[in-house]
Scaffold this motif. Structure first.
Motif, short mmCIF file in Angstrom:
data_model
loop_
_atom_site.label_atom_id
_atom_site.label_comp_id
_atom_site.label_asym_id
_atom_site.label_seq_id
_atom_site.Cartn_x
_atom_site.Cartn_y
_atom_site.Cartn_z
N ARG A 50 31.12 34.57 -25.12
CA ARG A 50 29.90 33.57 -25.65
C ARG A 50 30.57 33.23 -27.38
NH1 ARG A 50 25.97 37.99 -23.69
NH2 ARG A 50 24.47 35.79 -22.32
N ALA A 90 30.87 29.38 -28.40
CA ALA A 90 29.94 28.22 -29.07
C ALA A 90 30.61 28.07 -30.07
CB ALA A 90 28.90 29.85 -30.03
N ALA A 95 23.19 29.03 -30.06
CA ALA A 95 23.27 30.18 -29.81
C ALA A 95 22.02 29.73 -28.44
CB ALA A 95 22.11 30.77 -30.70
N PHE A 116 23.47 33.87 -26.95
CA PHE A 116 23.31 34.70 -28.21
C PHE A 116 20.80 34.95 -28.19
CE2 PHE A 116 27.09 33.12 -29.42
CZ PHE A 116 28.05 35.09 -29.26
N MET A 122 23.83 35.66 -32.64
CA MET A 122 25.23 35.26 -33.17
C MET A 122 26.21 34.97 -34.41
SD MET A 122 25.77 30.62 -32.67
CE MET A 122 24.94 30.06 -33.89
#
Length: 315
Positions: free
Chosen positions: A259, A263, A278, A283, A289
């Motif tokens: 993740r 991101a 996010a 997240f 995040m």
């Protein structure tokens, strides 16, 4: 036609030649002689590669070049006086000088990186900075352009650097056509990270690989151990144990890394807000995040986005 001088030396690494394919394919796609590649060395003649075979070169001379690209070796090594003189002169007489990977050590030894931002392979970045404190090393960039001097990360990043040069010369559309013809998934931006959570995971079995692939494609899902275990067709307990044995990480930590990497890429592209990123990467909120970024990257999301913008402005 733009003449490109590709500089080699005894024991240079063969992978560096990959960058020359970009210019070759640009000629084919454009149906025009946009670039001419010439292999150069200090003495000329045959020069042995790290793989053992030799290539024919012409000796350094006074012929002007549009671009000079310095090849890379397997390990940093002192350069000859003739090589350093040629590099210093090239910075003054050519439109741009570039060095992928360990080739940055040659530019630094010649003094042309003093006061400049540069990058190199992450494994030797600290060594480069320690040896040449007047340069400003950024070890987590695919390539960097500072004035007329270009540097890139290791191995395949030389291809990204060459594609960026083609885009600089002839625009994005031709570059996309070159990338497609070379069957490249995409051209990495200069500010993109060298590191990959997928490479670090490296599962050994198809079942765990399937779970990792599923997680990467479904980051907005909960991605609980139970969900991933079902994808892998294992019980949650067996899945957790096998996952840790094969990757050295717990499923939860691996998902967090995936993740965070997704991101980070979205931040480097700069099109979405922090809240949207996010949400897009699972997240749920910016605070979760932020905490994940501190654990994974050692810096908050705002710093990642700021560094990416600085890198793109510099390039």
């Amino acid at each position: 036609m733009r003449d490109i001088g590709f500089v080699v030396f005894p024991g240079f690494q063969v992978m560096g030649f990959a960058a020359t394919s970009v210019f070759e394919v640009a000629n084919l796609v454009a149906c025009d002689a946009l670039y001419r590649i010439r292999l150069l060395s200090e003495a000329g003649g045959l020069v042995a590669t790290s793989a053992g075979f030799a290539v024919q070169t012409e000796a350094f001379g006074d012929t002007p070049f549009d671009t000079v690209i310095v090849g890379t070796g397997m390990h940093p090594a002192p350069s000859s006086a003739g090589m350093l003189h040629f590099i210093r002169n090239s910075v003054q007489t050519t439109r741009r000088v570039a060095a992928p990977c360990i080739g940055a050590f040659i530019l630094a030894e010649a003094g042309v990186l003093d006061g400049r931002r540069a990058t190199t392979h992450w494994a030797v970045a600290r060594d480069l900075q320690n040896r040449y404190p007047l340069l400003r090393i950024d070890e987590d960039r695919i390539y960097i352009k500072d004035g007329n001097v270009w540097t890139s990360a290791g191995m395949s990043a030389g291809v990204d650097l060459a594609l960026a040069m083609v885009e600089d010369d002839y625009g994005a559309e031709l570059t996309r056509m070159v990338a497609r013809n070379m069957v490249l998934y995409h051209r990495r931006a200069g500010g993109q990270s060298q590191f990959s959570a997928l490479l670090e995971l490296d599962p050994k079995s198809d079942r765990i690989q399937t779970a990792v692939d599923f997680a990467k494609k479904n980051l907005r899902s909960t991605l609980s151990v139970e969900e991933l275990a079902d994808v892998a067709r294992l019980s949650p307990r067996q899945f957790s144990r096998t996952f840790r044995l094969e990757t050295g990480q717990s499923p939860a930590k691996a998902v967090e890394h995936l993740r965070a990497e997704a991101a980070r890429l979205l931040m480097e592209q700069g099109r979405l807000s922090m809240d949207a990123i996010a949400n897009e990467t699972g997240f749920s909120d910016r605070e979760r995040m932020r905490r994940a970024f501190l654990r994974v990257f050692g810096q908050p999301p705002q710093a990642v986005r700021r560094n990416a913008r600085i890198g793109e402005l510099a390039s």
